[in-house]
Design a protein around this motif. Structure first.
Motif, PDB file in Angstrom:
ATOM      1  N   GLY A 289      20.852  33.114  65.804  1.00 45.33           N
ATOM      2  CA  GLY A 289      20.838  33.827  64.528  1.00 45.33           C
ATOM      3  C   GLY A 289      21.879  34.937  64.485  1.00 45.33           C
ATOM      4  O   GLY A 289      21.827  35.817  63.617  1.00 45.33           O
ATOM      5  N   LEU A 290      22.841  34.907  65.415  1.00 50.60           N
ATOM      6  CA  LEU A 290      23.890  35.936  65.429  1.00 50.60           C
ATOM      7  C   LEU A 290      24.981  35.623  64.421  1.00 50.60           C
ATOM      8  O   LEU A 290      25.586  36.517  63.846  1.00 50.60           O
ATOM      9  N   THR A 291      25.277  34.351  64.256  1.00 50.58           N
ATOM     10  CA  THR A 291      26.271  33.926  63.276  1.00 50.58           C
ATOM     11  C   THR A 291      25.624  33.970  61.906  1.00 50.58           C
ATOM     12  O   THR A 291      24.668  33.248  61.657  1.00 50.58           O
ATOM     13  N   GLN A 292      26.128  34.849  61.043  1.00 52.48           N
ATOM     14  CA  GLN A 292      25.496  35.023  59.731  1.00 52.48           C
ATOM     15  C   GLN A 292      26.541  34.974  58.619  1.00 52.48           C
ATOM     16  O   GLN A 292      27.716  35.241  58.848  1.00 52.48           O
ATOM     17  N   PRO A 293      26.088  34.646  57.410  1.00 51.13           N
ATOM     18  CA  PRO A 293      27.018  34.564  56.284  1.00 51.13           C
ATOM     19  C   PRO A 293      27.784  35.871  56.085  1.00 51.13           C
ATOM     20  O   PRO A 293      27.249  36.956  56.318  1.00 51.13           O
ATOM     21  N   GLY A 294      29.036  35.729  55.686  1.00 52.03           N
ATOM     22  CA  GLY A 294      29.825  36.902  55.327  1.00 52.03           C
ATOM     23  C   GLY A 294      30.392  37.675  56.500  1.00 52.03           C
ATOM     24  O   GLY A 294      31.090  38.669  56.299  1.00 52.03           O
ATOM     25  N   MET A 295      30.109  37.235  57.720  1.00 55.36           N
ATOM     26  CA  MET A 295      30.619  37.960  58.882  1.00 55.36           C
ATOM     27  C   MET A 295      31.996  37.446  59.284  1.00 55.36           C
ATOM     28  O   MET A 295      32.402  36.367  58.902  1.00 55.36           O
ATOM     29  N   THR A 296      32.686  38.253  60.097  1.00 52.76           N
ATOM     30  CA  THR A 296      33.846  37.749  60.816  1.00 52.76           C
ATOM     31  C   THR A 296      33.414  37.490  62.252  1.00 52.76           C
ATOM     32  O   THR A 296      32.751  38.323  62.871  1.00 52.76           O
ATOM     33  N   VAL A 297      33.767  36.315  62.756  1.00 51.70           N
ATOM     34  CA  VAL A 297      33.389  35.902  64.100  1.00 51.70           C
ATOM     35  C   VAL A 297      34.648  35.427  64.813  1.00 51.70           C
ATOM     36  O   VAL A 297      35.383  34.600  64.256  1.00 51.70           O
ATOM     37  N   VAL A 298      34.914  35.930  65.986  1.00 54.07           N
ATOM     38  CA  VAL A 298      36.050  35.426  66.750  1.00 54.07           C
ATOM     39  C   VAL A 298      35.634  35.131  68.184  1.00 54.07           C
ATOM     40  O   VAL A 298      34.610  35.611  68.669  1.00 54.07           O
ATOM     41  N   CYS A 299      36.454  34.323  68.839  1.00 58.24           N
ATOM     42  CA  CYS A 299      36.217  33.964  70.233  1.00 58.24           C
ATOM     43  C   CYS A 299      37.534  33.402  70.765  1.00 58.24           C
ATOM     44  O   CYS A 299      38.298  32.807  69.997  1.00 58.24           O
ATOM     45  N   GLY A 300      37.777  33.580  72.016  1.00 59.88           N
ATOM     46  CA  GLY A 300      38.962  32.984  72.627  1.00 59.88           C
ATOM     47  C   GLY A 300      38.763  31.505  72.803  1.00 59.88           C
ATOM     48  O   GLY A 300      38.699  30.980  73.917  1.00 59.88           O
ATOM     49  N   ASP A 301      38.650  30.831  71.674  1.00 61.09           N
ATOM     50  CA  ASP A 301      38.361  29.404  71.694  1.00 61.09           C
ATOM     51  C   ASP A 301      38.598  28.838  70.300  1.00 61.09           C
ATOM     52  O   ASP A 301      38.057  29.357  69.319  1.00 61.09           O
ATOM     53  N   SER A 302      39.378  27.780  70.209  1.00 56.61           N
ATOM     54  CA  SER A 302      39.815  27.309  68.892  1.00 56.61           C
ATOM     55  C   SER A 302      38.669  26.749  68.040  1.00 56.61           C
ATOM     56  O   SER A 302      38.776  26.711  66.823  1.00 56.61           O
ATOM     57  N   HIS A 303      37.596  26.309  68.681  1.00 61.42           N
ATOM     58  CA  HIS A 303      36.491  25.753  67.893  1.00 61.42           C
ATOM     59  C   HIS A 303      35.525  26.802  67.347  1.00 61.42           C
ATOM     60  O   HIS A 303      34.435  26.480  66.869  1.00 61.42           O
ATOM     61  N   THR A 304      35.956  28.047  67.406  1.00 63.87           N
ATOM     62  CA  THR A 304      35.206  29.121  66.759  1.00 63.87           C
ATOM     63  C   THR A 304      35.049  28.833  65.270  1.00 63.87           C
ATOM     64  O   THR A 304      34.136  29.336  64.620  1.00 63.87           O
ATOM     65  N   SER A 305      35.915  27.988  64.750  1.00 66.54           N
ATOM     66  CA  SER A 305      35.794  27.561  63.354  1.00 66.54           C
ATOM     67  C   SER A 305      34.397  27.022  63.029  1.00 66.54           C
ATOM     68  O   SER A 305      33.979  27.043  61.867  1.00 66.54           O
ATOM     69  N   THR A 306      33.673  26.562  64.038  1.00 64.72           N
ATOM     70  CA  THR A 306      32.303  26.047  63.862  1.00 64.72           C
ATOM     71  C   THR A 306      31.427  26.985  63.032  1.00 64.72           C
ATOM     72  O   THR A 306      30.653  26.559  62.168  1.00 64.72           O
ATOM     73  N   HIS A 307      31.548  28.285  63.327  1.00 65.94           N
ATOM     74  CA  HIS A 307      30.644  29.281  62.743  1.00 65.94           C
ATOM     75  C   HIS A 307      30.862  29.456  61.239  1.00 65.94           C
ATOM     76  O   HIS A 307      30.048  30.077  60.557  1.00 65.94           O
ATOM     77  N   GLY A 308      31.986  28.926  60.741  1.00 67.48           N
ATOM     78  CA  GLY A 308      32.252  28.972  59.310  1.00 67.48           C
ATOM     79  C   GLY A 308      31.225  28.200  58.497  1.00 67.48           C
ATOM     80  O   GLY A 308      31.118  28.382  57.278  1.00 67.48           O
TER      81      GLY A 308
END
Ligand code: SF4
Lengths: 204, 485
Positions: free
Chosen positions: B136-155
């Motif tokens: 439940g950490l990934t939430q709408p309207g947030m910015t999320v980054v990670c040293g990993d190209s599949h961070t796009s998942t959280h979109g």
């Protein structure tokens, strides 16, 4: 460690005219188990440079003796796609490259490269073909890149301009430390946080 | 800003994360002012894993800096962790000292900086893009980054989420911010209903085969339309996950009741009054009517078939009943690359993929290792067996997915079928944890990259959905799962 700088470069060109070269190609995952940036040049294009038995493939461009010491890589379209691994930029630098020419770069690879002083230069496809033809005719030719003037100079006198985002250019020319720049913005960040409480607590 | 101007979901998230008043005047074009200066973008959630973080922590150490917001940072171990249940920490140190050292380094870094780490035995550990949403950490309207190209998942949650390099990991650790140029927007509208056994994975493979692997370069995708609305969160994550395979650093889907229902009650999601306030804000995120996109494509969901890739990038996909294309449709300049891909795969143009023999089936990765994916694979395998000579690995995306699957007895279905039921991790998605293909082997994989050597030097990958993977495991060859329904 100083922040990376780039001004001008004149060098022979190693051609790698393959499109969509991904960062797994540039450096396979098995080389990523390091905790520093050193020695990654060893892993550069590992599975292309060496055959299955580990011996160097004499046909691979980077193994050709006349191209040894080339500091410019002429890469195919959409170079550096796939994984975000910055090890790809470190590996290219580790192997002695200082600039990559292509018709297009993947976004994350471009960012990573510029942050490490590896200049990625986007050139029109016509120029790209011309350079490839020149190098295939005579691998000894040299190309010059002038970041300040944003120009690539070919040995036949052709002179092509390229674009680069002004901030990256400024940082490279002047050795600006981007993390240092961000740290200077912290007062503004604190004001921002004061009116906008954190949305999450990962420790909860 | 003109409040009346209609904005996209991306615009709203971007605009609300640009830190105002960040100077740097004079650093712009030729010293003339702010032109060309990147935005200072605030990061709500920073996810960290063992492979792309050590050099970033080293940079902080070198400068005497601390992690600025440990409470907005979460670390896990996934890439180099073994998925063989018999390999514990002690044995890992024997068989893979370098990998073990990297994991120990992450533990030290997290301890030193007060970062929550889901370490090897944590019941919450898993692939970085599985655990963020699960917690439940990934939430709408947030910015999320990670040293990993599949961070796009959280979109998939209506967050702006993208992969960054290790230099940028250091930037976020130290400042909670990034220097970013505003990307362009790209609407991918998929309307209509998906056919039977056509999944989110097929949809995204179809999109990438249409746009090409660089079609989204410089853009953020927003997936819209009735076919997207009809997907559950696991499916939406599969779609957004592969945005990077289309060249886009991020892909987004507007939050709706499906999103909220998924998040409600998750361990780190807001509760009580905070939940109500969050809902209010989240409901304002979807793209306004009439908001302009820089590019748009429209896709008819009914056109999409179960997809399989035949080449060495994820854009080289065809319907499972299709034939390997020849170079006719390939632009002149790309023919050499195309021919090399077919040579690597040892496939001939004009031949069907259906019936092509395979050696390995891998169900897992941040694309398809969630509970719905495992349910889909199990639905095909129930009462059937993996063909002799075929090795099948089923690798849950997290310990929590693993527990859930075991509660539903899916593990028994997999074991009874002759598949291996493994520990959570990235596993055979990339060859760095002991799970990999032998040279020359063919695999049907539910992961996201069929690059040369990605699953092991000389290994050959057919990307497909969990349904297609399971069906192919049963027959030992590429199979149209619709024949087995
Ligand atoms: S599962 Fe594969 S793509 Fe996903 S994070 Fe792990 S290695 Fe990367």
């Amino acid at each position: 460690m100083d922040s990376p700088r780039f001004t001008t470069l004149a060098s022979r060109v190693a051609p790698l005219p393959i499109d969509n070269v991904d960062t797994d190609r540039i450096i396979p995952a098995r080389y990523l188990k390091v905790t520093d940036k050193n020695g990654l040049g060893e892993g550069l294009f590992a599975d292309w440079r060496r055959g299955a038995d580990g011996s160097p493939d004499p046909d691979f461009a980077l193994n050709r003796p006349e191209l040894r010491g080339a500091r410019i890589l002429l890469a195919g379209d959409n170079f550096g796609c796939g994984s975000s691994r910055e090890h790809a930029a470190w590996a290219l630098l580790g192997a002695g490259f200082q600039a990559v020419l292509s018709t297009r770069f993947a976004d994350i690879f471009r960012n990573n490269s510029l942050k490490n002083g590896l200049l990625v230069v986007e050139i029109p496809v016509g120029t790209w073909r011309e350079i490839l033809a020149l190098v295939e005719r005579d691998p000894a030719i040299e190309i010059e890149i002038d970041l300040s003037a944003q120009r690539v100079l070919l040995p036949d006198g052709v002179d092509v301009s390229f674009t680069i985002d002004p901030f990256s250019k400024h940082c490279l020319l002047n050795g600006v430390d981007q993390l240092g720049f961000l740290l200077e913005q912290l007062p503004a960040v604190e004001r921002f946080e004061a009116v906008r409480p954190a949305r999450i607590d990962s420790r909860a | 800003m003109d409040a009346a101007r209609p904005r996209t979901l991306f615009d709203k998230v971007w605009d609300s994360h640009v830190v105002p008043g960040t100077g740097g005047e004079g650093l712009g074009d030729g010293g003339s002012g702010r032109e060309g200066l990147p935005a200072v973008l605030y990061v709500d959630l920073h996810l960290v894993h063992e492979v792309t973080s050590p050099q970033a922590f080293a940079e902080l150490r070198r400068r005497g800096l601390r992690v600025r917001r440990p409470s907005q940072t979460l670390a896990t171990m996934d890439h180099s962790t073994p998925t063989d249940p018999s390999i514990g920490a002690a044995r890992l140190r024997m068989i893979d000292p370098q990998g073990a050292a990297q994991l120990e380094q992450l533990e030290r870094n997290c301890r030193e900086h007060g970062i929550t780490l889901f370490a090897m035995d944590s019941p919450e550990r898993g692939i970085v893009h599985v655990i963020g949403p699960e917690q439940g950490l990934t939430q709408p309207g947030m910015t999320v980054v990670c040293g990993d190209s599949h961070t796009s998942t959280h979109g998939a949650f209506g967050a702006l989420a993208f992969g960054i390099g290790t230099s940028e990991v250091a930037h976020v650790l130290a400042t909670q911010c990034l220097l970013q140029h505003r990307p362009k927007t790209f609407e991918i509208r998929v309307d209509g209903a998906l056919g039977p056994a056509v999944t989110a994975k097929d949809l995204i493979l179809y999109v990438i085969s249409t746009l090409g692997v660089d079609g989204g370069t410089g853009h953020v995708f927003e997936y819209r339309g009735s076919a997207i609305r009809g997907l559950d969160m696991d499916g939406r994550m599969t779609i957004c996950n592969m945005s990077i395979e289309g060249g886009a650093r991020a892909g987004m889907i507007a939050p709706d009741e499906t999103t909220f229902a998924y998040l409600r009650g998750r361990p780190r999601a807001p509760r009580g009054e905070a939940w109500e306030r969050a809902l209010d804000a989240w409901r304002r995120l979807p793209t306004d009517d009439g908001a302009p996109f820089d590019r748009t494509v429209t896709i008819d969901a009914a056109q999409i078939q179960p997809m399989v890739t035949f080449g060495t990038n994820p854009g080289m996909g065809i319907p499972v009943r299709g034939t390997v294309p020849g170079e006719e449709g390939v632009p002149e300049g790309q023919r050499r690359t195309f021919a090399e891909a077919l040579a690597y795969m040892d496939l001939d143009p004009g031949r069907p993929l259906l019936g092509h023999k395979i050696d390995v089936v891998f169900v897992g990765s941040c694309t398809n290792s969630r509970i719905s994916d495992l349910r889909a694979a199990a639905s095909v395998l129930r009462g059937r067996r993996v063909a002799s000579g075929v090795r099948m690995l089923v690798v849950p995306g997290s310990h929590q997915v693993k527990r859930l699957a075991e509660e539903e007895h899916l593990d028994e279905v997999f074991r009874a079928a002759g598949a291996e039921w493994r520990e959570a991790g990235c596993s055979m998605c990339l060859a760095m944890n002991g799970d990999q293909l032998e040279p020359g082997q063919y695999a049907v994989s539910t992961s996201n990259r069929n690059f040369e050597g990605r699953q092991g030097p000389g290994g050959r990958t057919f990307l497909a959905s969990p349904l297609t993977a399971a069906a192919s495991a049963v027959r030992g060859e590429i199979t149209d799962v619709r024949e087995m329904l």
